[in-house]
Design a protein around this motif. Sequence first.
Motif: not given
Length: 396
Positions: A214, A217, A220, A325
């Motif tokens: 990830r 992610e 970002e 998450d």
Amino acid sequence: MSKIVHIITRFVNGGADENTLLTCNAQAASGHDVSLVYGADNTNRMVAQLDARVRRVCLPSLVREIALAKDVTTLFRLARLMRRLRPDVVHTHTSKAGIIGRVAALASPGAVIVHGVHILPFTAKRGAQRLIYLGLEKLMALTTHAFINVSDGMRDECLAHGIGRPERHWVIESGMDVAKFRGALPAGDILSGISAADVPIRVGYVAALERRKRHRELLEAVVPLLKRHMAMQLVLAGEGPERQALETAAREAGVEAQVRLLGFRDDVEAVLAACDVCVFVSEREGLPRALVQYALAGKPIVATRLPGIERVLQHDRNGYLVDTDSFDEFTRRLEALIVDPELRETMAARSMVIDLSDWDAARMTERIDGVYEALLARRSLAGGRAAWRSRRGRLI
């Protein structure tokens, strides 16, 4: 001396691969007859590090993805190898090699079968795929004499899903040279970084550039931080198929000058020594060796919750644990460390005093040998009892 066959799907620059490399080399150095079987995905660097006494068997048909024709070919080739070598121990690593390797090991009836649980892929699957993966693991548990888990979390996950009985599970941490991470000198090429009025703050992430890690992610999530804190750098150590996507994303976000993609590094200890904070955001792992290395290097850590991670990262003491998450929380926790040098120093000091001696490579291989010895002694005892019953039957 025992005949030992290790089987792993990929032999690349990863944690399970390094664990297997260290185990093979230590066993060969101890005088055992050691073979390593690996698939098409391998690197010259890893193969070159094998002890010259380790027999190398590359099976191009052994691949990570499900490929029925190749899988059947691999099974028959492995079974033929088992009949020829007649190993005392077959030790499989990772999921694909674990399934095919344990089936093939039945071609050598006297062998004890050990499976290394580095990660559990079915935990990331959904629907029919999850049922298939889990069903195969449960089925193969019936043939497995011992599971060696890299963390308590991996063992607990196995038992929670009905994979093997408790008495067949051992926890042996994934070994490394722990000493070299204590007090390592920082890598000069990283220290030379960007020019900024403030002292640079380097955030390090050591992981292969694979989708499940990830990185996208992460990038970002930290772009706003990079723009607010111009002295901040994101240092990514690792290589893989995500590199181009990461380079493009950094460029499009206008932060390419603050994102350092180092590629694969064999001086991880020097990379970590140059970083101020370390992060780990993978969605599924065993207990990553990188996290242990972060703590050995004395770094504050921000990471997603993974099975068994509390052994290394203690929330609000040497870093922060965030839900898998919850990248908003991740960003808040990371920024708290970026802006507060005293907090970084306090948490770094707490990382330094965590007892991580269980991850010493020599200790790992000694404990693995202990599992083998217990299983082989049990096999010998069972064989002796069977022979005694046979002789007794003839006498009667």
